[in-house]
Structure formats: C-alpha cells, structure tokens
Design a protein around this motif. Structure first.
Motif, PDB file in Angstrom:
ATOM      1  N   ALA A  47       0.771  -1.262  -0.104  1.00 35.37           N
ATOM      2  CA  ALA A  47       0.097  -0.120   0.012  1.00 35.37           C
ATOM      3  C   ALA A  47       0.927   1.308   0.011  1.00 35.37           C
ATOM      4  CB  ALA A  47      -1.043  -0.040   1.316  1.00 35.37           C
ATOM      5  N   ALA A  48       0.560   2.071  -0.865  1.00 37.82           N
ATOM      6  CA  ALA A  48       1.053   3.491  -0.686  1.00 37.82           C
ATOM      7  C   ALA A  48       0.063   4.609  -0.554  1.00 37.82           C
ATOM      8  CB  ALA A  48       1.762   3.821  -2.141  1.00 37.82           C
ATOM      9  N   ILE A  49       0.007   5.021   0.568  1.00 34.21           N
ATOM     10  CA  ILE A  49      -1.011   5.913   1.152  1.00 34.21           C
ATOM     11  C   ILE A  49      -0.471   7.583   0.810  1.00 34.21           C
ATOM     12  CG2 ILE A  49      -2.356   6.577   3.035  1.00 34.21           C
ATOM     13  CD1 ILE A  49      -2.861   3.909   2.056  1.00 34.21           C
ATOM     14  N   GLY A  50      -1.291   8.073  -0.077  1.00 35.05           N
ATOM     15  CA  GLY A  50      -1.047   9.438  -0.295  1.00 35.05           C
ATOM     16  C   GLY A  50      -1.991   9.812  -1.749  1.00 35.05           C
ATOM     17  N   SER A  51      -1.781  10.966  -2.056  1.00 31.16           N
ATOM     18  CA  SER A  51      -2.574  11.623  -2.970  1.00 31.16           C
ATOM     19  C   SER A  51      -2.173  11.948  -4.382  1.00 31.16           C
ATOM     20  CB  SER A  51      -3.053  13.205  -2.399  1.00 31.16           C
ATOM     21  OG  SER A  51      -3.966  13.685  -3.223  1.00 31.16           O
ATOM     22  N   ILE A  52      -2.886  11.629  -5.255  1.00 30.64           N
ATOM     23  CA  ILE A  52      -2.535  11.753  -6.723  1.00 30.64           C
ATOM     24  C   ILE A  52      -2.496  13.199  -7.033  1.00 30.64           C
ATOM     25  CG2 ILE A  52      -3.454   9.595  -7.525  1.00 30.64           C
ATOM     26  CD1 ILE A  52      -5.873  10.675  -8.480  1.00 30.64           C
ATOM     27  N   GLU A  53      -2.816  14.268  -6.003  1.00 30.23           N
ATOM     28  CA  GLU A  53      -2.773  15.586  -6.311  1.00 30.23           C
ATOM     29  C   GLU A  53      -1.487  16.094  -5.789  1.00 30.23           C
ATOM     30  OE1 GLU A  53      -6.229  17.397  -4.383  1.00 30.23           O
ATOM     31  OE2 GLU A  53      -7.703  16.509  -5.693  1.00 30.23           O
ATOM     32  N   ASP A  54      -0.605  14.994  -5.111  1.00 31.58           N
ATOM     33  CA  ASP A  54       0.706  15.354  -4.715  1.00 31.58           C
ATOM     34  C   ASP A  54       1.811  14.726  -5.702  1.00 31.58           C
ATOM     35  OD1 ASP A  54       2.861  15.416  -3.496  1.00 31.58           O
ATOM     36  OD2 ASP A  54       2.491  14.604  -1.447  1.00 31.58           O
ATOM     37  N   PRO A  55       2.418  15.494  -6.431  1.00 33.48           N
ATOM     38  CA  PRO A  55       3.512  14.973  -7.348  1.00 33.48           C
ATOM     39  C   PRO A  55       4.612  14.379  -6.654  1.00 33.48           C
ATOM     40  CG  PRO A  55       3.416  17.359  -7.728  1.00 33.48           C
ATOM     41  CD  PRO A  55       2.023  17.002  -6.722  1.00 33.48           C
ATOM     42  N   ALA A  56       5.086  14.969  -5.810  1.00 28.76           N
ATOM     43  CA  ALA A  56       6.280  14.551  -4.866  1.00 28.76           C
ATOM     44  C   ALA A  56       5.952  13.098  -4.346  1.00 28.76           C
ATOM     45  CB  ALA A  56       6.533  15.487  -3.826  1.00 28.76           C
ATOM     46  N   PHE A  57       4.801  12.997  -3.896  1.00 29.89           N
ATOM     47  CA  PHE A  57       4.318  11.630  -3.574  1.00 29.89           C
ATOM     48  C   PHE A  57       4.410  10.457  -4.580  1.00 29.89           C
ATOM     49  CE2 PHE A  57       0.766   8.611  -3.548  1.00 29.89           C
ATOM     50  CZ  PHE A  57       1.092   7.653  -2.522  1.00 29.89           C
ATOM     51  N   LEU A  58       3.945  10.991  -5.650  1.00 31.12           N
ATOM     52  CA  LEU A  58       3.850  10.246  -6.837  1.00 31.12           C
ATOM     53  C   LEU A  58       5.175   9.913  -7.512  1.00 31.12           C
ATOM     54  CD1 LEU A  58       0.714  11.765  -8.739  1.00 31.12           C
ATOM     55  CD2 LEU A  58       0.659   9.588  -7.775  1.00 31.12           C
ATOM     56  N   THR A  59       5.950  10.758  -7.601  1.00 28.92           N
ATOM     57  CA  THR A  59       7.324  10.556  -8.130  1.00 28.92           C
ATOM     58  C   THR A  59       8.009   9.641  -7.181  1.00 28.92           C
ATOM     59  OG1 THR A  59       7.498  12.915  -8.850  1.00 28.92           O
ATOM     60  CG2 THR A  59       9.735  11.639  -8.308  1.00 28.92           C
ATOM     61  N   LYS A  60       7.792   9.654  -5.768  1.00 26.95           N
ATOM     62  CA  LYS A  60       8.616   8.746  -4.990  1.00 26.95           C
ATOM     63  C   LYS A  60       8.008   7.414  -5.217  1.00 26.95           C
ATOM     64  CE  LYS A  60       9.346   7.758   0.160  1.00 26.95           C
ATOM     65  NZ  LYS A  60       8.981   8.379   1.543  1.00 26.95           N
ATOM     66  N   THR A  61       6.570   7.176  -5.190  1.00 34.21           N
ATOM     67  CA  THR A  61       6.060   6.004  -5.263  1.00 34.21           C
ATOM     68  C   THR A  61       6.549   5.342  -6.956  1.00 34.21           C
ATOM     69  OG1 THR A  61       4.373   6.645  -3.848  1.00 34.21           O
ATOM     70  CG2 THR A  61       3.781   4.844  -5.414  1.00 34.21           C
ATOM     71  N   PHE A  62       6.535   5.894  -7.580  1.00 35.01           N
ATOM     72  CA  PHE A  62       6.694   5.494  -9.041  1.00 35.01           C
ATOM     73  C   PHE A  62       8.428   5.031  -9.334  1.00 35.01           C
ATOM     74  CE2 PHE A  62       3.426   8.086 -11.453  1.00 35.01           C
ATOM     75  CZ  PHE A  62       2.306   7.577 -10.783  1.00 35.01           C
ATOM     76  N   ILE A  63       9.234   5.477  -8.424  1.00 34.14           N
ATOM     77  CA  ILE A  63      10.833   5.135  -8.631  1.00 34.14           C
ATOM     78  C   ILE A  63      10.798   3.843  -8.558  1.00 34.14           C
ATOM     79  CG2 ILE A  63      12.889   5.343  -7.529  1.00 34.14           C
ATOM     80  CD1 ILE A  63      12.318   8.434  -6.952  1.00 34.14           C
ATOM     81  N   GLY A  64      11.323   3.110  -9.561  1.00 30.01           N
ATOM     82  CA  GLY A  64      11.835   1.599  -9.603  1.00 30.01           C
ATOM     83  C   GLY A  64      10.524   0.755 -10.197  1.00 30.01           C
TER      84      GLY A  64
END
Length: 300
Positions: A47-64
């Motif tokens: 689970a990655a808990i965060g908002s798709i309105e937060d690009p920094a969270f998305l970037t961190k989650t997408f890495i790898g």
C-alpha cells in the motif's frame, strides 16, 4: 515485474491487482485512504498511502516501477460540488502524473482513458479524456504509453434504478433500437493485465467492450431480471434531463457535460472511432450483469 496501480481498490484496480498478483508480479496500490492499507495488504499487494494531487508523493512511489497504471478520479460526491471545475481538476491530476513520470524515470505507462477520447468536441465531459491523453502524449517519445479506451461501464446502469422504481421507466436523452457497446470492469482489468505482459511500443490505443445491446432491448433485459417485463425506455429532451440533474443538486457544468455526452450517442458520433477499431468482446455479458443489477435493485 514491479507494477504501480492508481485507483485504490475500485471496480477496476482491485480485480487488476488480484490478477497481477496471481501472475507473480509485485504490485503497489496507491490509495488516499489509510484505512485501505489492511485490505490492500490482504491481497498480497503493498500500500502506498497518499494523494494523486501530490506530485512529490507520486514521484517517490513511481521510482523503480516497471509499469505504472494511471487513472484519474475525483472524490465521492464531487459531481455535486458546486465549486468544482472538473476539467481543471482532471488536467491538474494529469500534469501531476506527467511530472512524476518524468522525475521517476518510469518508461512504461498504461492509462485508463475512455470512449470519446479521440476528440474534444461533441462528447461532453468525456473531452477531459482527450485532454489527458494529449498531456501524456507530450511526454518524451522514449516513454511508451498504452491508452485503454473502455466504453460505457455496466455499473452506470445502477443510475436507472430510481426512475424504474418510481415510474417503471428508464428515462434518458438517448435511446432507440440501434445497438451500442457496454463493458464490465472485470473485462477492463483483464485487458489491462494482458497488455502489461505484451511489448510496449511508443503510443498505442485499445478499445475495450464486453457486449452490445440497443436501449430498448436493454430495458427488456433488465425488466425481466427484476420482475418488470413491461419496463420501457423513454427518450426525453436534453433540457429536461439537464434540469432534473441540476434540481437534484448536481454541479451545472457536470450536468451539462453528462447530457452532451449522452447526446453524442444519438448519432453515433461518440462511437465513430470505436467502430473503426472495434475490439473483440470480453467474457462478461449483459445477461451476466442483469443478475447483478437485479440483486442491487432488490436491495435498494
């Protein structure tokens, strides 16, 4: 593969996660709700808990990630938010995705688009899918994107229930005897899972449908399923549908977009590109959905 899914545990993302996990992939599900964590982990996903309105969270989650599955969604009840600019809200999410894709280095994307995304005219609120596709197409060419364009979802028919109960009618601003396509979210999930295992080659489009039926035939099918064999489909003017939606508290721009979208079904404008690239139908047929519809109808 390491696969990231947006859409939390919705109608598509949950069965998609289940299928990918069954195939042995490592799956991370993005959700804005912390209470979803246990349910996500129970599937065997992270689970990655965060908002798709937060690009920094998305970037961190997408890495790898080997592949990222993207979809745009607004919060529950958002269509009744009188201050909502839905085009702006969706475009913002799309740009967040674009930024996160570029900064994370991910090279393979599957995007949930829609029927009608081939144009920005005559398709009502579906024009936002056209806009999002163009935003993602502006990414560098070495990032491959598969645009999935499903037709109308079966579960949208649950919106027919109030007028069926009150008037024994399905009331819309389109109808008739010309067949039109519908799709099960399960078939959408299956197609997306299939596409993840296929090669990616720059920019591709695939339509997704499960079955076809004319509105008048659909009324008969659903009517028989719920014990109302005389159920009819009634076509009314656009203005009547629009006024009804607004009176119910819907955001006027959203209501206008929905009415214009359905108006596009009357002259096949909405389906023009679909019929030029018609897909093989999925496994979940309308007769299967009619059983589910009856169960929901009887619960309400």
């Amino acid at each position: 593969m390491n696969i990231i899914l947006t859409g939390s545990l919705g109608h598509i993302s949950k069965p998609l996660a289940e299928e990918l996990i069954q195939k042995g992939h490592s799956v991370t599900v993005i959700s804005s709700k912390a209470e979803r964590r246990k349910e996500i982990e129970a599937l065997g996903a992270k689970a990655a808990i965060g908002s798709i309105e937060d690009p920094a969270f998305l970037t961190k989650t997408f890495i790898g990630a080997d592949i990222v599955y993207l979809m745009e969604t607004l919060g529950a009840g958002s269509f009744f938010d009188q201050n909502l600019d839905y085009m702006l809200a969706i475009n913002t999410i799309a740009n967040n995705y674009k930024q996160a894709i570029q900064e994370s280095g991910v090279k393979k994307i599957i995007h949930l688009s829609s029927i009608g995304a081939h144009t920005d005219k005559g398709n009502g609120m579906l024009a936002f899918h056209h806009n999002v596709e163009n935003i993602l197409k502006s990414l560098p060419e070495d990032i491959s994107i598969k645009f999935m364009r499903p037709v109308g979802f079966y579960y949208n028919m649950f919106a027919f229930i109030p007028t069926i109960k009150a008037q024994n009618l399905i009331i819309q601003n389109y109808g008739g005897d010309a067949k039109e396509p519908w799709v099960s979210p399960l078939d959408i999930a299956s197609v997306i899972a299939e596409e993840m295992d296929k090669p990616f080659d720059r920019r591709e489009v695939r339509y997704i449908a499960s079955d076809e039926i004319a509105p008048n035939e659909l009324a008969k099918l659903l009517g028989e399923a719920i014990g109302k064999p005389d159920l009819k489909w009634q076509v009314v003017p656009d203005e009547q549908i629009l006024n009804t939606m607004i009176a119910a508290g819907m955001n006027p721009d959203v209501a206008k977009g929905l009415v214009e979208m359905n108006a596009g079904r009357r002259n096949d404008f909405l389906y023009k590109d679909y019929y030029q690239h018609k897909p093989t139908f999925g496994k979940v047929k309308l007769k299967n959905f009619a059983i589910e519809f009856a169960a929901v109808y009887n619960q309400k």
